[in-house]
Write a protein that holds these residues in place. Structure first.
Motif, mmCIF file in Angstrom:
data_model
loop_
_atom_site.group_PDB
_atom_site.id
_atom_site.type_symbol
_atom_site.label_atom_id
_atom_site.label_comp_id
_atom_site.label_asym_id
_atom_site.label_seq_id
_atom_site.Cartn_x
_atom_site.Cartn_y
_atom_site.Cartn_z
ATOM 1 N N HIS A 62 -1.705 6.748 -6.238
ATOM 2 C CA HIS A 62 -1.982 6.396 -4.617
ATOM 3 C C HIS A 62 -1.128 7.242 -3.699
ATOM 4 O O HIS A 62 -0.009 7.310 -3.560
ATOM 5 N N HIS A 64 -1.438 9.478 0.539
ATOM 6 C CA HIS A 64 -2.160 9.877 1.799
ATOM 7 C C HIS A 64 -1.496 11.126 2.279
ATOM 8 O O HIS A 64 -0.488 11.038 3.002
ATOM 9 N N HIS A 211 -6.061 -0.880 -1.013
ATOM 10 C CA HIS A 211 -5.083 -1.440 -1.033
ATOM 11 C C HIS A 211 -5.175 -2.906 -1.242
ATOM 12 O O HIS A 211 -6.306 -3.657 -0.762
ATOM 13 N N HIS A 248 -0.656 -1.052 -4.973
ATOM 14 C CA HIS A 248 0.171 -2.112 -4.912
ATOM 15 C C HIS A 248 0.384 -3.222 -5.501
ATOM 16 O O HIS A 248 1.257 -3.377 -6.612
ATOM 17 N N ASP A 299 2.303 6.415 -2.411
ATOM 18 C CA ASP A 299 1.974 6.147 -1.289
ATOM 19 C C ASP A 299 2.009 7.131 -0.146
ATOM 20 O O ASP A 299 2.526 8.163 -0.560
HETATM 21 ZN ZN LIG Z 1 -1.491 3.501 0.914
#
Ligand SMILES: [Zn+2]
Length: 432
Positions: A62, A64, A211, A248, A299
């Motif tokens: 995961h 970005h 998420h 998460h 993340d």
């Molecule tokens: Zn995220």
């Protein structure tokens, strides 16, 4: 057939054991041909792995990736305030060129820390795909949908973009790019859009990534409004299939752990981000005990603040013990799986195993360092002591992306300079 031999290393096998062997790679097919003794003579290209650990390339479940431009831009705030005051205003000013520059910076950092595959949610995804194509990694990419605060036309267009991007980019970069439909979360995307677009994702045959249960603020509104836990709501909406994966899963109760295990839906644990934003600690050992597929993710770099999975692995082990009060929870062997095939399985990419026939996605970790001495247990070193800077060579799809710390596919100096320039201009625009 072009061949690559990685010689003299200790190999992390799929069963978690370590033994010495050379690795022979078919560079045309991007697969591992053979593991054995004295394969140096059979490789046209040779990478030295003596006094090194050869592992599957690490898998980031995961990220970005373009958020590297916002690294250090705003820290020390809780998720909600941080998003609304700092991150969303800055993201509103991002141009496609910024996203390309940020993605290249993130991919450069991934290559330098041994990551060869990742799942990424962002926007301007064709720019990210172009960066992935150049950098040479493997990825599952998707356009993140947020419908709160958007009018109906804009919200539908956003969701349709996510479907279109998933359809158009699937199989890009010679098959190294896969895709997913990516609604941002269960609280930031309206129910009517899930009802309309989840079936469209199923029609084009892509997984769904979002998420879930990151903070208590993502749980309470759903429980109050609907009388069910968020993942029960996700199941009602058809978003809890074996190919799907959530990021998460911090605030999940027993009923949700059971739902995840029954559904076969993966959970991507992001301990660095969860600690930094004080979101809480995911019950990772309980998820594992229940049979849930658990992966590891960084993340975005704005909440971590780096993309090294070795850091994340150590965090996962440490926080797993703290969360349970049990030093045997989330042991080094579990962490080694998170770094490799555990996360690959969670995000549905065929990588993460060092064996003949598997994808030739590899990281070579130099063991010639004081903090990796003595070599009692290399799995322990991988989980607790190794760092990004110890990664010596990175290989993806049979191609050498980094050799002796020199990245081969991106110009490191140019990528860093471009990212710094674009980040400075971005912050100036936001301040205006
Ligand atoms: Zn995220």
């Amino acid at each position: 057939m072009a061949t690559l031999a990685i010689t003299g290393g200790q190999l992390l096998r799929p069963d978690g054991t370590i033994s010495r062997a050379d690795v022979l790679v078919d560079q045309d097919e991007g697969t591992i041909l053979e593991l054995g003794d004295d394969l140096a003579g059979t490789g046209e290209t040779i990478l030295d792995a003596s006094n090194a650990l050869v592992t599957p390339g690490f898998v980031n479940g995961h990220s970005h990736v373009a958020m590297t431009l916002l690294r250090g831009h705003a820290d020390d705030k809780p998720l909600d305030t941080w998003l609304q005051e700092d991150i969303w205003p800055a993201e509103g000013e991002l141009t496609p060129e910024d996203i390309r520059a940020g993605a290249e910076l993130g991919l450069l950092e991934m290559i330098k820390s041994g990551t060869t595959a990742f799942a990424d949610m962002y926007f301007e995804v064709p720019e990210i795909a172009a960066a992935v194509d150049t950098a040479g990694l493997r990825a599952r990419l998707g356009h993140g949908v947020v419908t709160v605060a958007a009018d109906e036309a804009a919200a539908r267009e956003d969701a349709q973009t996510s479907i279109d991007v998933a359809r158009e980019l699937d199989g890009a970069a010679d098959g190294r790019i896969s895709t997913a439909f990516m609604p941002h979360s269960l609280t930031t995307v309206g129910e009517e859009y899930l009802d309309e677009f989840v079936p469209k994702a199923r029609e084009i045959g892509v997984p769904i990534h979002y998420h879930a249960n990151e903070t208590t603020d993502e749980v309470a509104p759903i429980v109050e409004e609907r009388g069910v836990r968020p993942l029960a709501y996700a199941a009602e909406k058809g978003m809890l299939e074996p190919e799907d994966f959530v990021a998460h899963g911090v605030h999940v109760d027993e009923s949700e752990i059971e739902l995840l295990a029954e559904a076969g839906t993966g959970v991507i644990h992001c301990p660095g981000s969860n600690m930094k934003l004080a979101s809480g600690m995911a019950p990772v050992q309980r998820l594992l005990d229940a049979g849930v597929t658990v992966g590891l993710g960084t993340d975005g770099a704005a909440s971590n603040n780096d993309l090294s999975l070795l850091d994340e692995a150590r965090d996962a082990a440490m926080v797993g013990k703290l969360e349970t009060g049990d030093a045997s929870a989330v042991p080094a062997e579990a962490v080694a799986e998170f770094l490799t095939h555990g996360t690959a399985d969670a995000i549905g990419l065929d990588t993460g195993r060092l064996e003949p026939g598997a994808a030739a996605d590899l990281a070579v970790i130099d063991l010639d360092a004081p903090h990796l001495t003595p070599p009692h247990d290399l799995v322990s070193h991988l989980a607790y002591a190794a760092a990004a800077a110890d990664v010596k060579h990175t290989i993806c799809d049979g191609q050498v992306l980094m050799r002796d710390r020199e990245v081969q596919t991106l110009d490191e100096r140019a990528v860093c300079d471009r990212a710094s320039e674009r980040a400075a201009a971005l912050v100036d625009r936001v301040a205006e």
